[in-house]
Write an enzyme that holds these catalytic residues in place. Structure first.
Site, short mmCIF file in Angstrom:
data_model
loop_
_atom_site.label_atom_id
_atom_site.label_comp_id
_atom_site.label_asym_id
_atom_site.label_seq_id
_atom_site.Cartn_x
_atom_site.Cartn_y
_atom_site.Cartn_z
N CYS A 135 0.93 -0.86 -0.23
CA CYS A 135 0.03 0.07 0.12
C CYS A 135 0.59 1.73 -0.04
CB CYS A 135 -1.04 -0.02 1.01
SG CYS A 135 -1.43 -1.10 2.69
N ARG B 149 7.22 -10.94 5.31
CA ARG B 149 6.54 -10.90 6.76
C ARG B 149 7.62 -11.47 7.41
NH1 ARG B 149 0.46 -10.22 5.75
NH2 ARG B 149 0.52 -7.94 4.37
N GLN C 65 1.10 -11.48 -3.42
CA GLN C 65 -0.14 -11.13 -3.44
C GLN C 65 -0.32 -10.52 -4.81
OE1 GLN C 65 0.42 -7.83 0.21
NE2 GLN C 65 -1.43 -9.25 0.89
N ASP D 167 -2.15 -8.01 -5.50
CA ASP D 167 -2.35 -6.41 -4.67
C ASP D 167 -2.97 -5.33 -5.22
OD1 ASP D 167 -2.99 -5.30 -1.85
OD2 ASP D 167 -0.72 -5.07 -1.87
N HIS E 153 -4.76 -1.29 -5.24
CA HIS E 153 -5.85 -0.02 -4.54
C HIS E 153 -6.61 0.52 -4.60
CE1 HIS E 153 -2.02 -1.72 -2.08
NE2 HIS E 153 -3.02 -1.46 -1.08
N LYS F 10 -12.51 -3.87 7.35
CA LYS F 10 -12.66 -4.85 5.91
C LYS F 10 -13.36 -6.00 5.83
CE LYS F 10 -9.05 -8.09 8.35
NZ LYS F 10 -7.49 -8.75 7.90
N HIS G 295 -7.93 -1.30 -0.12
CA HIS G 295 -7.49 -2.31 -0.10
C HIS G 295 -8.14 -3.02 -0.62
CE1 HIS G 295 -4.13 0.01 3.06
NE2 HIS G 295 -5.89 0.56 3.08
#
Length: 641
Positions: free
Chosen positions: A333, A362, A380, A382, A384, A464, A510
């Site tokens: 992000c 992570r 991911q 991912d 946005h 979320k 997100h």
């Protein structure tokens, strides 16, 4: 006079304080026998609990989710009771409920064995048959500490000693065994009829590796035997489907100690990965996302500004160069905000949708690593979305529809929805959180789906929606997510020029459909038991020649199909055809093509679909058309036989 209101709205009056058990008995003997606990004014209590004022009451039985949890917690106590009967020197520590069962941790002078487990389970059954009452007792903290010290239970004394002085605590007694617990518990051990001890494991006291290693005994408990049988059957099926075993058998990937929590992808595994990624890349395009790529390593100052350094630091890998501190990104992000900020944005640009197959790292604890399901390095899908407040609902509704289509294409038709609300550690005002939580709930209502609330499970920057898919054997997996974030754009200085020429801050959504590609591929493998549909299969067809005379033709067939974009391998070994067919079948290929002299002369192939289904002989072009249609329709080969 005490008035008790029941769930159907009816009321019962009593001349004096009355127990939950007595109220159940006044309704009928069947309910009295079935009662496990009660819910008084929304609070779970034992059946022995006295109601001394007007209240609402629901009788809890084994048909209720709360009832099953109480059964499992009570069975954990029964386990500890049995261990103390068989091994008096063992010390008890904690024994909570977990998904589908319970565990209890013990300190003992030697490791427990599988034979011990059998003996403990037998003793549990004996104690349950005694139908001993389970009674709640209230003690002062200090008296309880002294009592457990006196019987050599130092761990239990330590737990109780951490409770503030002057407090009173509840203990539960059954037979000769007494244990600390808030409760409630079943009224008697005879309610505990269906249970099984599953396995042994190690666990550090209080989860700290500097402390003693305890012995953890896991068990499962159910209200009905058929429910436990179904669960055990599911576990057997899950073991057969374990992606770690199938990954090795199908030559997809491996792990090794030199890279803990990181995956070595083999050619076939990477072909599967690419099938998933390229499909999701098309989803990006179809849904108006522009693909971007942000750096892997960003300066600490950016992570401080985003809030990650304060709230997520323990999970981040860091590095240093030229007296500057950096972190490998655990999320994409902040990088996407920088791309957004690289130009002046107008309200006309919104919603602006970015997507990235972003590789994140992570620092997960080593004990939590589990194949593809929990790794330290992952990618991911991912995305946005930068939008105005007025655009949130439309974006969330459209995303839910998009996600449902994607899951169906991958073979998942049942999706569960949850809204995870504000956690204790968070950024942003309550007003902002109110607005964000409302937006997500309203979006799901507009999508026409039912949803549950997961209190406190939101991200630190926003609530979320969690999208949970159900697999072929009934397990649920949380993959997709949609998060509303009012805080990070403010913290990182994102703006747009509004219609009135003022500067405003966009809302940041997100979203991810499959989440971690590694984890999703593990789920796919287990859902399909390794027999992936043709559009996903690493090898879509295997070609085998009957004898050396057809070697060149078999190679030509494979090459022709490869040029058409199919993933095909040829087995040209000098082995019997039955052996080669068996070997190809073990690889769970959607199709096996066998060629002999007749097929070579006619330019055809003998086709077998997965599962040994004989589709007969057909021209190679006809087979290619069939496979092309399977891929386009995203269906299993056997379903078209």
């Amino acid at each position: 006079m005490v008035s008790v209101q029941l769930p159907d709205g009816s009321k019962r009056s009593f001349d004096q304080p009355v127990s939950v058990a007595d109220v159940a008995a006044s309704i009928g003997p069947g309910l009295a026998k079935a009662a496990i606990a009660g819910r008084v004014d929304g609070q779970l209590v034992d059946t022995s609990h006295l109601i001394d004022r007007d209240a609402t009451l629901a009788i809890v039985t084994d048909k209720d989710a709360d009832g099953l949890e109480i059964i499992r917690h009570s069975t954990a106590h029964l386990l500890a009771y049995a261990v103390k009967e068989l091994f008096p020197d063992a010390q008890v520590t904690i024994g909570p409920v977990v998904d589908n069962g319970f565990y209890y941790d013990f300190s003992y002078k030697r490791p427990f064995t599988p034979e011990d487990l059998q003996a403990i389970e037998k003793k549990m059954a004996e104690l349950a048959k005694k139908d001993e009452p389970v009674r709640r007792e209230v003690w002062s903290r200090d008296d309880a500490v002294e009592f457990f010290k006196s019987i050599g239970e130092k761990y239990k004394a330590e737990i109780i000693g951490a409770i503030p002085a002057g407090e009173h605590i509840s203990l539960y007694r059954e037979g000769s065994f007494i244990d600390l617990c808030r409760g409630p518990h079943v009224p008697n051990t005879g309610k505990l009829k269906v249970f099984k001890l599953m396995k042994l494991a190690g666990a550090y006291w209080r989860g700290d590796s500097r402390n003693e290693m305890l012995q953890r005994i896991y068990g499962t408990a159910w209200a009905k035997k058929e429910e436990q049988d179904a669960y055990l059957t599911m576990l057997e099926e899950a073991e057969k489907r374990d992606h770690r075993r199938l990954g090795k058998e199908l030559d997809l990937f491996h792990w090794q100690d030199e890279a803990p929590g990181l995956v070595f992808w083999h050619p076939r595994g990477w072909a599967l990965w690419q099938a998933v990624e390229q499909y999701m890349r098309q989803v990006y395009r179809d849904c108006g996302y522009r693909e971007v790529k942000a750096p892997q390593i960003l300066d600490r100052s950016l992570w401080e500004a985003s809030g990650h350094w304060e709230k997520y630091r323990e999970n981040m890998f860091t590095t240093e160069s030229e007296n500057r501190y950096y972190a490998l990104k655990p999320m994409n992000c902040p990088g996407h905000v920088q791309i957004y900020k690289s130009d002046l944005r107008s309200y006309r640009d919104l919603p602006l949708r970015y997507g990235e197959f972003g590789q994140c790292h992570r620092n997960e604890p080593s004990g939590s690593l589990h194949g593809l399901m929990r790794v330290r390095g992952f990618t991911q899908d991912d995305g946005h979305v930068f939008c105005t407040e007025d655009q949130i609902l439309d974006e969330c509704v459209a995303f839910t529809e998009q996600l449902q289509t994607v899951y169906a294409d991958f073979g998942f038709t049942e999706v569960l929805y949850k809204v995870a609300t504000r956690p204790e550690k968070r950024i942003g005002s309550d007003e902002i959180w109110d607005k964000a939580e409302h937006a997500l709930m309203e979006a799901l209502r507009r999508s026409g789906v039912e949803f549950a609330i997961s209190p406190g499970d939101g991200a630190f920057y926003g609530p979320k929606i969690e999208y949970h898919l159900k697999d072929a054997i009934g397990r649920t997996w949380q993959c997709g997510t949609m998060q509303v974030d009012f805080s990070m754009p403010v913290r990182l200085g994102a703006e747009y020029v509004a219609e009135d020429n003022t500067r405003k801050v966009p809302v940041m959504l997100h979203r991810a459909v499959v989440g971690s590609l590694e984890r999703f591929i593990g789920i796919l493998i287990e859902n399909h038991a390794g027999a992936l549909p043709p559009w996903l299969a690493p090898v879509q067809a295997g070609v085998a020649n009957i004898s050396d005379g057809q070697t060149a033709y078999a190679a030509q067939v494979a090459q022709t199909l490869k040029k058409q974009g199919f993933r095909v391998e040829a087995d040209l070994r000098n082995e019997k055809i039955t052996y080669k067919i068996r070997a190809l079948a073990m690889q769970k290929l959607p199709y096996i093509l066998v060629v002999g002299d007749k097929e070579m002369q006619a330019g055809t192939v003998a086709v077998r679909a997965r599962g040994g289904i004989d589709l007969g002989v057909m021209p190679l072009d006809a087979f290619a058309a069939r496979l092309s249609d399977d891929v386009a329709q995203r269906r299993n080969a056997s379903s078209t036989a």
